[in-house]
Structures are given as C-alpha cells and as structure tokens.
Design a protein around this motif. Structure first.
Motif, short mmCIF file in Angstrom:
data_model
loop_
_atom_site.label_atom_id
_atom_site.label_comp_id
_atom_site.label_asym_id
_atom_site.label_seq_id
_atom_site.Cartn_x
_atom_site.Cartn_y
_atom_site.Cartn_z
N PRO A 75 0.70 -1.21 0.19
CA PRO A 75 0.06 0.12 0.09
C PRO A 75 0.70 1.01 -0.29
O PRO A 75 0.88 2.10 -0.74
N GLU A 76 2.18 1.29 0.19
CA GLU A 76 3.01 2.41 0.58
C GLU A 76 3.92 1.97 -0.85
O GLU A 76 4.41 0.83 -1.46
N SER A 77 4.51 3.30 -1.02
CA SER A 77 5.54 2.99 -2.08
C SER A 77 6.79 2.57 -1.68
O SER A 77 7.72 2.25 -0.14
N VAL A 78 8.02 1.65 -2.34
CA VAL A 78 8.98 0.96 -1.97
C VAL A 78 10.20 1.69 -2.22
O VAL A 78 10.44 2.20 -3.35
N THR A 79 11.09 1.66 -1.57
CA THR A 79 12.33 2.03 -1.42
C THR A 79 12.94 1.06 -1.75
O THR A 79 13.20 0.15 -0.17
N TYR A 80 13.85 0.60 -2.79
CA TYR A 80 15.29 -0.59 -2.57
C TYR A 80 16.44 -0.16 -2.27
O TYR A 80 17.14 1.20 -2.99
N HIS A 81 17.14 -0.22 -1.28
CA HIS A 81 19.03 -0.26 -1.48
C HIS A 81 19.77 -1.30 -1.62
O HIS A 81 19.56 -2.26 -1.07
N VAL A 82 20.39 -1.38 -2.47
CA VAL A 82 21.04 -1.96 -3.22
C VAL A 82 22.75 -2.50 -2.45
O VAL A 82 23.01 -0.89 -2.71
N LEU A 83 23.13 -3.63 -2.19
CA LEU A 83 24.31 -3.23 -1.33
C LEU A 83 25.10 -4.34 -1.48
O LEU A 83 24.62 -5.68 -2.25
N VAL A 84 26.35 -4.09 -2.59
CA VAL A 84 27.39 -5.30 -3.38
C VAL A 84 28.71 -4.94 -2.54
O VAL A 84 29.36 -4.16 -2.17
N PRO A 85 28.74 -5.65 -2.25
CA PRO A 85 29.65 -6.66 -1.69
C PRO A 85 31.24 -6.48 -2.55
O PRO A 85 30.88 -7.13 -3.52
N CYS A 86 31.92 -6.02 -1.37
CA CYS A 86 33.77 -5.06 -2.45
C CYS A 86 34.73 -6.01 -1.67
O CYS A 86 35.31 -5.76 -0.33
N HIS A 87 35.29 -6.87 -2.87
CA HIS A 87 36.59 -7.34 -1.98
C HIS A 87 37.76 -6.60 -1.94
O HIS A 87 38.56 -5.76 -2.16
N ASN A 88 38.28 -6.92 -1.00
CA ASN A 88 39.85 -6.00 -0.51
C ASN A 88 40.69 -6.74 -0.53
O ASN A 88 41.42 -7.66 -0.31
N ALA A 89 41.14 -6.49 -1.72
CA ALA A 89 42.65 -6.76 -2.60
C ALA A 89 43.79 -7.10 -1.72
O ALA A 89 43.38 -8.42 -1.72
N GLU A 90 44.30 -5.98 -0.85
CA GLU A 90 45.64 -6.25 0.12
C GLU A 90 45.36 -7.57 1.26
O GLU A 90 45.56 -8.14 1.62
N ALA A 91 43.69 -7.07 1.76
CA ALA A 91 43.67 -8.28 3.36
C ALA A 91 43.61 -9.48 2.50
O ALA A 91 43.71 -10.24 3.29
N LYS A 126 41.59 -0.67 -7.62
CA LYS A 126 40.75 0.31 -8.04
C LYS A 126 39.67 -0.66 -9.38
O LYS A 126 38.13 -0.28 -9.03
N ALA A 127 39.95 -1.31 -9.70
CA ALA A 127 39.07 -1.98 -11.31
C ALA A 127 38.67 -3.57 -10.09
O ALA A 127 37.23 -2.93 -10.75
N ILE A 128 38.74 -4.11 -9.51
CA ILE A 128 37.49 -4.44 -8.28
C ILE A 128 36.22 -3.39 -8.01
O ILE A 128 35.08 -3.37 -7.66
N ASP A 129 37.32 -1.94 -7.79
CA ASP A 129 35.55 -1.42 -6.64
C ASP A 129 34.74 -0.55 -8.32
O ASP A 129 33.95 -0.29 -8.16
N GLY A 182 24.95 0.95 -3.62
CA GLY A 182 26.09 1.07 -3.34
C GLY A 182 27.05 -0.27 -2.93
O GLY A 182 26.56 -1.25 -2.52
N ILE A 183 28.31 -0.07 -2.50
CA ILE A 183 29.31 -0.75 -2.36
C ILE A 183 30.02 -0.56 -1.06
O ILE A 183 29.94 0.64 -0.68
N SER A 184 30.15 -2.00 -0.46
CA SER A 184 31.17 -1.68 1.32
C SER A 184 32.13 -2.51 0.61
O SER A 184 32.08 -3.41 0.23
N HIS A 185 33.68 -2.23 1.51
CA HIS A 185 34.41 -2.88 1.29
C HIS A 185 34.40 -3.88 2.91
O HIS A 185 35.69 -4.65 3.26
N ASP A 186 33.37 -3.61 3.82
CA ASP A 186 33.51 -4.74 4.96
C ASP A 186 32.81 -5.84 4.97
O ASP A 186 32.79 -6.10 3.96
N ARG A 187 32.45 -6.99 5.71
CA ARG A 187 32.07 -8.19 6.06
C ARG A 187 30.92 -8.08 5.39
O ARG A 187 30.15 -6.45 5.33
N PRO A 188 29.97 -8.43 4.70
CA PRO A 188 28.79 -8.15 4.34
C PRO A 188 28.10 -7.73 5.08
O PRO A 188 26.63 -7.51 4.98
#
Length: 167
Positions: A28-44, A75-78, A102-108
C-alpha cells in the motif's frame, strides 16, 4: 515508505529485478530498494592468504613492494562493484521503482546490518548463487542476517539465464 535492503552477490539480472519487484507489487505504500554490493579488499585478501599458509615471514615483507599493484587491483575491483551496483539500481528503476545502491568493503553481514540500521530497513532480501556447504552449516549470509537482524530476511537464488535458455 517501505525500505528493502538487497544484498547481492553479483549484478541483479533483469529477471531477478522483476522477481524482487513482484514481491512488493501489492504494497500500500511506496517501496525503496537499497542495493548493497560487497566488494573484496584485495590487500586484505592477499595478506589473509599469506597468513593462512603460515608464510607471512617469507612473503609478508614482499607485500610492501606490491602495494601499487594491489592498489590498481583494488581500483579495478571497486570499479566493477560500482558498475554492478549501478546496473542493478538501474534495472529496478527501469521497472518504475525507487532505488539506490552502493558498495562496501566491510564484511557483508556487517555492511548489511549497518545499511539496515541507516535506512531503517523493514525487510532484507539476499540474492546469491547456491552455496550448498555454507547453507548446510548455516554459515551463509541469510542465516547470519537472521541471527543479527530483527526484520524479515528472504533468500533468493539468482536467476541463471544459461540454464533458463537450455530448458
């Protein structure tokens, strides 16, 4: 406003976007989707691999000379992760939905919890490829999310266009 956080392992396909939107078509109300893509930390990742092998004493100091290569890899991964997020958001918008990403470098799971808290999400959808072993031992994102969040968590398996066209 009903906020849904989507944790996606890879780019949201057009059939997956349609499936997600259909889940909320009678809201009954509008929906907003927040897409989160985990991003691998190459150095870690490299440092963790070296530590896991017990070879940090041998190879650890050599990482310092590889920082530039790791920075370029990151940079390529991001860039790929941002593209994945952007294309996923656009697929939802093409279906007439409000969406951001958005993306995140944190644990998913940590990133998911933070996002749900930040946007006051009322629902979580996790889209992954099948992970039989992780799911069997309840180590997958969905089970972790259910343990840490007080909102409904739905796990969907990503649509495989190759299998669908073979049928």
């Amino acid at each position: 406003m009903y906020d849904v956080v989507l944790l996606v392992e890879q780019e949201l396909s057009a059939p997956d976007a349609k499936r997600v939107v259909e889940l909320h078509q009678d809201m009954p109300e509008s929906v907003t989707y927040h897409v989160l893509v985990p991003c691998h930390n190459a150095e870690a990742g490299v440092e963790a691999s070296i530590s896991a092998l017990g070879t940090a004493d041998l190879y650890g100091p050599g990482l310092a000379s590889q920082r530039q290569d790791l920075a370029e890899a990151q940079k390529a991964i991001d860039t790929e992760a941002k593209g994945c997020s952007g294309r996923s958001v656009q697929r939802l918008r093409d279906l007439g939905q409000h969406a951001e990403g958005g993306i995140s470098h944190d644990r998913p799971i940590d990133a998911l919890i933070a996002t749900v808290d930040h946007v006051q999400g009322q629902e979580v959808i996790i889209l992954t490829r099948p992970h039989v072993v992780a799911e069997f031992f309840h180590l997958d994102w969905t089970n972790s999310a259910r343990r840490h969040l007080g909102v409904p968590v739905l796990h969907l398996l990503e649509h495989d266009p190759e299998k669908a066209s073979a049928s």
